[in-house]
Design an enzyme around this catalytic site. Structure first.
Site, short mmCIF file in Angstrom:
data_model
loop_
_atom_site.label_atom_id
_atom_site.label_comp_id
_atom_site.label_asym_id
_atom_site.label_seq_id
_atom_site.Cartn_x
_atom_site.Cartn_y
_atom_site.Cartn_z
N LYS A 98 -20.22 -1.15 2.58
CA LYS A 98 -19.02 -0.98 1.75
C LYS A 98 -19.42 -1.05 0.27
O LYS A 98 -20.25 -1.89 -0.10
CB LYS A 98 -18.00 -2.08 2.08
CG LYS A 98 -16.65 -1.91 1.37
CD LYS A 98 -15.63 -2.96 1.81
CE LYS A 98 -14.29 -2.78 1.14
NZ LYS A 98 -13.28 -3.78 1.53
N SER A 173 -8.68 -2.09 3.09
CA SER A 173 -9.41 -1.33 2.11
C SER A 173 -10.76 -0.80 2.59
O SER A 173 -11.32 0.10 1.97
CB SER A 173 -9.65 -2.21 0.88
OG SER A 173 -10.50 -3.31 1.21
N SER A 197 -8.45 -6.28 5.47
CA SER A 197 -9.21 -5.06 5.16
C SER A 197 -10.38 -4.72 6.08
O SER A 197 -10.94 -3.63 5.95
CB SER A 197 -9.71 -5.10 3.73
OG SER A 197 -8.69 -4.70 2.86
N1 GLN Z 1 -3.91 -4.83 1.90
C1 GLN Z 1 -4.14 -6.10 1.31
C2 GLN Z 1 -4.15 -5.98 -0.19
O1 GLN Z 1 -3.97 -4.90 -0.68
C3 GLN Z 1 -5.45 -6.67 1.80
C4 GLN Z 1 -6.63 -5.99 1.24
C5 GLN Z 1 -7.92 -6.63 1.64
O2 GLN Z 1 -8.00 -7.30 2.66
N2 GLN Z 1 -8.93 -6.46 0.80
O3 GLN Z 1 -4.31 -6.93 -0.91
#
Ligand code: GLN
Length: 508
Positions: A98, A173, A197
């Protein structure tokens, strides 16, 4: 996508597919066995996967950076390790990273224009650990900007597509990582999970993913979003593969002040254990509202399968779970507003080309360098931390966070493991929730509470919706129960084949 040196390896002319369908589904262990037996070299294996990336990535946009030259250099090192009898279980295996993990010599963008020129001068701990294991970095995966999102649409590099349906989001994400594994552009990948995410994109792309207990995977060099919630973890095709990935990723690190010092464990040690007598807790709040019929059907069928495997189910209650979205959207932006203050155009990253003085330079660099969702989080975070609101929002959210963790402690007095859906719906359409941040936030309704509690959570594929989009089962364990969770997932994967399904058009 940034290509560096494609075509320097003249003997490879990529036609899809070169790897047979069976080989695309090989486990990490099977790939390792092939490498050890010298049936294939790491250079060849790396070339095969890079070939798939080259053909498929233009459609899916799962990678931000591919650097064939650097990948092959690592593959040659791996082949030398294998030749000299120094191979680890992941030596020579291509892994997608990532783009939130700082990777020495690689562009590391975190999906943001702010870091669109940032070549990292050092490796994150996670990257160091993969390097020491002899794994090959196959490329840096696309993601929501600074990991803020649930659809991988907020990336400066454009949206990632879902390999099961190009009109659907892959989740976020870590959408690039989940897409790369689902489309078999990489055998496994890394992700990070602040509120879901790893698990949410794994669910939406039909692959497996685990967010470990907070503190097990070092955050050093993992670009910070919300430090008390962020945790790295793997995305792979199966629980067995996740175990091997965790064996590399987990470990104490003095450079991360929240890293836990514990005895090393082998996360694969319990995989074969029968599930006789396992007590599965089903939170009554999860099965009442919000879940779509498609998701409910697949999750309930998975529970039936678990009963067949010898598990029993008990009803548990997580009454404060409904507060996790509002609590998270106070705490995560608060921490983000502080973490992201380092991006100011002065030290590294994007700087506005024109400005009149220092303040103007900060303002223009941040205005131009950050996207809309990141700005929204910084504004909310700054607001809830400001004088007069701190007690009303931030302190209040911290108190509720404790109650949410307390719910889990009570539930785990009655069961060994908690199960439910990973997401309320299957993958939604690209653009569907873009204009409605709250709708987007709700897609993490089942995953966020575990981050607030610091608990480990995982998602495994358990079926499809009527429109052929994958459904994920959420498995939550107690602190440090990763080996048990992987056992629970692996036993299911021994008697079902959802985890071996591939999007048809990507195969021979
Ligand atoms: N969707 C959540 C956010 O936008 C979690 C994102 C994540 O786990 N990095 O904060």
């Amino acid at each position: 996508m940034h290509h560096h040196g494609f075509g320097i390896y003249p003997s490879l002319f990529y036609d899809l597919p070169r790897l047979t369908n069976t080989m695309l589904n090989y486990s990490l262990k099977q790939l390792s066995t092939l490498l050890a037996a010298k049936k294939i070299s790491s250079v060849e294996l790396t070339g095969e996967f890079l070939g798939r990336v080259k053909v498929l990535n233009p459609d899916y946009n799962a990678f931000i950076t591919v650097d064939e030259k650097m990948s092959f250099a690592q593959a040659r090192v791996a082949d030398a390790m294998i030749a000299s009898g120094q191979a680890h279980p992941l030596t020579g295996i291509p892994i997608a990273q990532k783009d939130i993990f700082c990777t020495k010599g690689w562009l590391t963008t975190c999906g943001s224009k702010m870091l669109s020129n940032f070549i990292s001068p050092y490796d994150a701990s996670v990257i160091e650990r993969f390097n020491a294991a002899g794994a090959v970095n196959i490329g840096k995966t696309n993601m929501d900007e600074f990991a803020m999102g649930s659809s991988s649409e907020t990336s400066f590099y454009g949206p990632v597509k879902n390999p099961w349906d190009i009109t659907a989001v892959p989740g976020g994400s870590s959408g690039g990582s989940a897409c790369a594994v689902a489309a078999r552009m990489a055998p496994a990948a890394t992700g990070t999970d602040t509120g879901g995410s790893i698990r949410q994109p794994a669910a939406l792309c039909g692959v497996s993913g685990i967010k470990p207990t907070y503190g097990l995977v070092s955050r050093y060099g993992m670009i910070a979003f919300a430090s008390s919630l962020d945790q790295g973890g793997p995305i792979a095709k199966s629980a067995e593969d996740l175990a091997l990935m965790l064996n590399v990723m987990v470990g104490f690190d003095t450079r991360d002040s929240t890293s836990l010092q514990r005895e090393t464990e082998d996360y694969a040690r319990n995989l074969a254990k029968p599930l006789q007598g396992l007590r599965i807790g089903l939170p009554k709040e999860y099965f009442v509202e919000g879940m779509s019929a498609d998701v409910a059907r697949a999750v309930e069928a998975a529970i039936v399968e678990y009963r067949r495997l010898g598990a029993e189910t008990v009803e548990v209650s997580l009454p404060n779970t409904k507060l996790s979205i509002p609590v998270y959207y106070v705490l995560a932006p608060a921490e983000a507003s502080s973490n992201l203050s380092r991006f100011d155009g002065a030290r590294y990253g994007y700087r506005a080309p024109e400005y009149t003085n220092l303040n103007d330079m900060y303002q223009k660099s941040r205005a131009q360098g950050f996207g809309a969702e990141v700005k929204r989080r910084i504004l909310i975070g700054t607001y809830v931390l400001s004088h007069g609101y701190y007690d009303a929002y931030y302190i209040q959210a911290q108190k509720l966070r404790r109650l949410i963790a307390q719910d889990f402690a009570e539930a785990f007095a009655q069961c060994d493991i908690i199960m439910g859906p990973t997401t309320p719906t299957v993958a939604f359409d690209l653009g569907e929730k873009n204009s409605n941040p709250v709708q987007m936030y709700l897609s993490d309704t089942y995953t966020i509470a575990t981050n607030l509690a610091g608990l480990p959570g995982m998602s495994i594929p358990v079926g499809f919706s009527d429109n052929n989009r994958p459904v994920g089962l959420h498995i939550v364990g107690n602190y440090f129960a990763e080996a048990q969770m992987l056992n629970v997932a692996h036993q299911y994967q021994q008697v079902t084949d959802w985890h071996t399904r591939m999007p048809h058009k990507l195969t021979a």
